[in-house]
Design a protein around this motif. Structure first.
Motif, mmCIF file in Angstrom:
data_model
loop_
_atom_site.group_PDB
_atom_site.id
_atom_site.type_symbol
_atom_site.label_atom_id
_atom_site.label_comp_id
_atom_site.label_asym_id
_atom_site.label_seq_id
_atom_site.Cartn_x
_atom_site.Cartn_y
_atom_site.Cartn_z
ATOM 1 N N ASP A 1 33.367 40.529 26.193
ATOM 2 C CA ASP A 1 32.479 40.390 27.344
ATOM 3 C C ASP A 1 33.106 41.209 28.471
ATOM 4 O OD1 ASP A 1 31.089 38.651 25.752
ATOM 5 O OD2 ASP A 1 31.398 36.880 27.002
ATOM 6 N N HIS A 2 32.948 42.531 28.382
ATOM 7 C CA HIS A 2 33.741 43.440 29.204
ATOM 8 C C HIS A 2 33.330 43.455 30.673
ATOM 9 C CE1 HIS A 2 30.426 46.359 29.096
ATOM 10 N NE2 HIS A 2 30.348 46.146 27.788
ATOM 11 N N GLN A 3 32.197 42.833 30.998
ATOM 12 C CA GLN A 3 31.795 42.798 32.405
ATOM 13 C C GLN A 3 32.541 41.730 33.199
ATOM 14 O OE1 GLN A 3 27.244 44.542 31.887
ATOM 15 N NE2 GLN A 3 27.533 42.546 32.815
ATOM 16 N N GLY A 4 33.277 40.875 32.508
ATOM 17 C CA GLY A 4 34.145 39.924 33.185
ATOM 18 C C GLY A 4 33.422 38.714 33.758
ATOM 19 N N PRO A 5 34.165 37.847 34.407
ATOM 20 C CA PRO A 5 33.596 36.583 34.904
ATOM 21 C C PRO A 5 32.569 36.759 36.011
ATOM 22 C CG PRO A 5 35.867 36.863 35.661
ATOM 23 C CD PRO A 5 35.623 37.930 34.646
ATOM 24 N N ASN A 6 32.566 37.926 36.695
ATOM 25 C CA ASN A 6 31.571 38.175 37.733
ATOM 26 C C ASN A 6 30.341 38.913 37.206
ATOM 27 O OD1 ASN A 6 33.152 37.005 39.768
ATOM 28 N ND2 ASN A 6 34.252 38.920 40.126
ATOM 29 N N ASN A 7 30.299 39.142 35.882
ATOM 30 C CA ASN A 7 29.179 39.881 35.277
ATOM 31 C C ASN A 7 28.956 41.206 36.008
ATOM 32 O OD1 ASN A 7 28.513 37.517 33.553
ATOM 33 N ND2 ASN A 7 27.931 36.606 35.505
ATOM 34 N N SER A 8 30.051 41.972 36.097
ATOM 35 C CA SER A 8 30.086 43.161 36.953
ATOM 36 C C SER A 8 29.680 44.411 36.172
ATOM 37 C CB SER A 8 31.493 43.327 37.549
ATOM 38 O OG SER A 8 31.872 42.159 38.235
ATOM 39 N N PHE A 9 28.397 44.530 35.920
ATOM 40 C CA PHE A 9 27.855 45.707 35.231
ATOM 41 C C PHE A 9 28.211 46.980 35.993
ATOM 42 C CE2 PHE A 9 23.602 48.147 34.899
ATOM 43 C CZ PHE A 9 24.131 49.032 33.980
ATOM 44 N N ALA B 1 31.141 48.260 36.544
ATOM 45 C CA ALA B 1 32.462 48.272 37.176
ATOM 46 C C ALA B 1 33.504 48.616 36.110
ATOM 47 C CB ALA B 1 32.754 46.916 37.817
ATOM 48 N N GLY B 2 33.779 49.911 35.959
ATOM 49 C CA GLY B 2 34.608 50.396 34.856
ATOM 50 C C GLY B 2 36.042 49.905 34.815
ATOM 51 N N PRO B 3 36.763 49.839 35.949
ATOM 52 C CA PRO B 3 38.176 49.446 35.867
ATOM 53 C C PRO B 3 38.406 48.059 35.265
ATOM 54 C CG PRO B 3 37.756 50.578 37.926
ATOM 55 C CD PRO B 3 36.421 50.382 37.273
ATOM 56 N N VAL B 4 37.570 47.093 35.623
ATOM 57 C CA VAL B 4 37.735 45.758 35.036
ATOM 58 C C VAL B 4 37.306 45.774 33.576
ATOM 59 C CG1 VAL B 4 35.466 44.888 35.779
ATOM 60 C CG2 VAL B 4 37.308 43.286 35.334
ATOM 61 N N ALA B 5 36.259 46.512 33.252
ATOM 62 C CA ALA B 5 35.772 46.570 31.874
ATOM 63 C C ALA B 5 36.807 47.181 30.940
ATOM 64 C CB ALA B 5 34.469 47.364 31.813
ATOM 65 N N GLY B 6 37.492 48.214 31.402
ATOM 66 C CA GLY B 6 38.521 48.838 30.577
ATOM 67 C C GLY B 6 39.682 47.909 30.299
ATOM 68 N N ARG B 7 40.098 47.174 31.295
ATOM 69 C CA ARG B 7 41.215 46.244 31.114
ATOM 70 C C ARG B 7 40.846 45.113 30.168
ATOM 71 N NH1 ARG B 7 41.835 48.805 35.859
ATOM 72 N NH2 ARG B 7 43.932 49.007 36.785
ATOM 73 N N ALA C 1 20.648 47.645 39.179
ATOM 74 C CA ALA C 1 21.501 46.564 38.674
ATOM 75 C C ALA C 1 22.962 47.010 38.625
ATOM 76 C CB ALA C 1 21.022 46.126 37.298
ATOM 77 N N GLY C 2 23.192 48.287 38.303
ATOM 78 C CA GLY C 2 24.549 48.807 38.290
ATOM 79 C C GLY C 2 25.181 48.828 39.672
ATOM 80 N N ILE C 3 24.380 49.117 40.691
ATOM 81 C CA ILE C 3 24.890 49.082 42.062
ATOM 82 C C ILE C 3 25.325 47.658 42.420
ATOM 83 C CG2 ILE C 3 24.244 49.351 44.491
ATOM 84 C CD1 ILE C 3 22.317 51.593 43.575
ATOM 85 N N ILE C 4 24.501 46.685 42.044
ATOM 86 C CA ILE C 4 24.861 45.279 42.297
ATOM 87 C C ILE C 4 26.146 44.925 41.547
ATOM 88 C CG2 ILE C 4 24.127 42.887 42.001
ATOM 89 C CD1 ILE C 4 21.199 43.951 42.092
ATOM 90 N N GLY C 5 26.204 45.291 40.257
ATOM 91 C CA GLY C 5 27.373 44.944 39.450
ATOM 92 C C GLY C 5 28.654 45.560 39.972
ATOM 93 N N ALA C 6 28.585 46.842 40.360
ATOM 94 C CA ALA C 6 29.779 47.508 40.888
ATOM 95 C C ALA C 6 30.250 46.850 42.180
ATOM 96 C CB ALA C 6 29.485 48.989 41.115
ATOM 97 N N SER C 7 29.295 46.388 42.994
ATOM 98 C CA SER C 7 29.678 45.766 44.266
ATOM 99 C C SER C 7 30.384 44.429 44.065
ATOM 100 C CB SER C 7 28.447 45.584 45.152
ATOM 101 O OG SER C 7 27.617 44.536 44.683
ATOM 102 N N ARG C 8 30.180 43.816 42.920
ATOM 103 C CA ARG C 8 30.835 42.525 42.654
ATOM 104 C C ARG C 8 32.338 42.671 42.458
ATOM 105 N NH1 ARG C 8 26.533 39.627 38.453
ATOM 106 N NH2 ARG C 8 24.889 39.246 40.004
#
Length: 260
Positions: free
Chosen positions: A99-107, A109-115, A197-204
């Motif tokens: 679940d690479h978008q993490g606990p904030n469902n951050s669509f 947001a690449g740095p958290v997804a990579g980790r 939706a990507g703008i929203i996710g990145a802002s999270r």
């Protein structure tokens, strides 16, 4: 599953980091063919193009027996891409689906997804029932579209973040390599709904970006973003396409060129 498959599957919770290297909890679904492998089993980490903004859209939910079916929730990519997982299992490979978008469902947001992707591989290698060879396991990573964001960041981070992993191959498709260009390309087009939706996710994952949007977004944009805030990709993409995304942000000049 309605159709029985000869695999074993688990959901693993593990510690990872967000893009600011702060600790977070993360989840991956790990699956392997039944039986003892005759040779060391490789592992492929498949980053699904979740492209959504709610936890019920995540692959760990969409793949689980008893979950609300993905055609109903709109998590169309999380459901359809299970075919890729099945293809990997048919090769005799073990699979990690984070679940690479993490606990904030951050669509997006690449740095958290990579980790999370890399830590999900670590979790799979250290989970004894997967019958892997630990750090000697040959690892591949694959992702398309939103999954390519996670895969690409994981590939770039691996050398420093997870140097012990034996990553032997990476594939990416439909890669959103430059998010600013993606917004430019999607502006006023059919794809503006999913990019919003990507703008929203990145802002999270970026307090600075979240504050910038909150300061500059107009009333229509605020309403649109609120409507998308808890939707899966199918419904979010269909909600108001052909929107002037950059026009929602009232700035001096092109909002994409603002330092934030």
């Amino acid at each position: 599953n309605v159709i029985p498959t000869q695999v074993d599957a688990w959901q693993l919770s593990f510690r990872s980091n967000n893009g600011r290297d702060e600790p977070i909890a993360a989840v991956t679904t790990v699956i392997k063919p039944r039986g003892v492998p005759a040779a060391p089993r490789p592992l492929i980490s498949i980053q699904v193009a979740e492209d959504s903004l709610a936890a019920y859209c995540a692959p760990s939910y969409a793949m689980r027996a008893g979950a609300i079916p993905w055609p109903v929730t709109g998590a169309v990519t999380s459901g359809a891409q299970f075919l890729e997982v099945q293809a990997a299992l048919a090769q005799g490979w073990a699979v990690s689906v984070p679940d690479h978008q993490g606990p904030n469902n951050s669509f997006a947001a690449g740095p958290v997804a990579g980790r999370i992707t890399l830590d999900g591989i670590r979790a799979a290698e250290n989970f004894a029932p997967m019958q892997l060879a630990g750090e000697a396991t040959k690892v591949g990573m694959s992702g398309y579209s939103g999954g390519a964001i996670a895969t690409g960041h994981a590939a770039e981070l691996a050398e420093n973040y997870a140097p012990e992993l034996d990553i032997v191959g990476v594939t990416e498709g439909g890669t959103p390599a430059e998010l600013g260009a993606l917004v430019d390309n999607a502006n006023n087009t059919l794809g503006s709904g999913i990019v919003a939706a990507g703008i929203i996710g990145a802002s999270r994952e970026s307090p600075e970006l979240a504050a910038f949007i909150d300061e500059h977004v107009d009333p229509f944009g605020r309403t649109l973003f609120a409507a998308k805030d808890n939707l899966c990709v199918g419904y979010s993409s269909a909600l108001l396409p052909f929107v002037n995304l950059k026009g929602l942000l009232h700035t001096d000049g092109d909002p994409i060129q603002q330092p934030v």
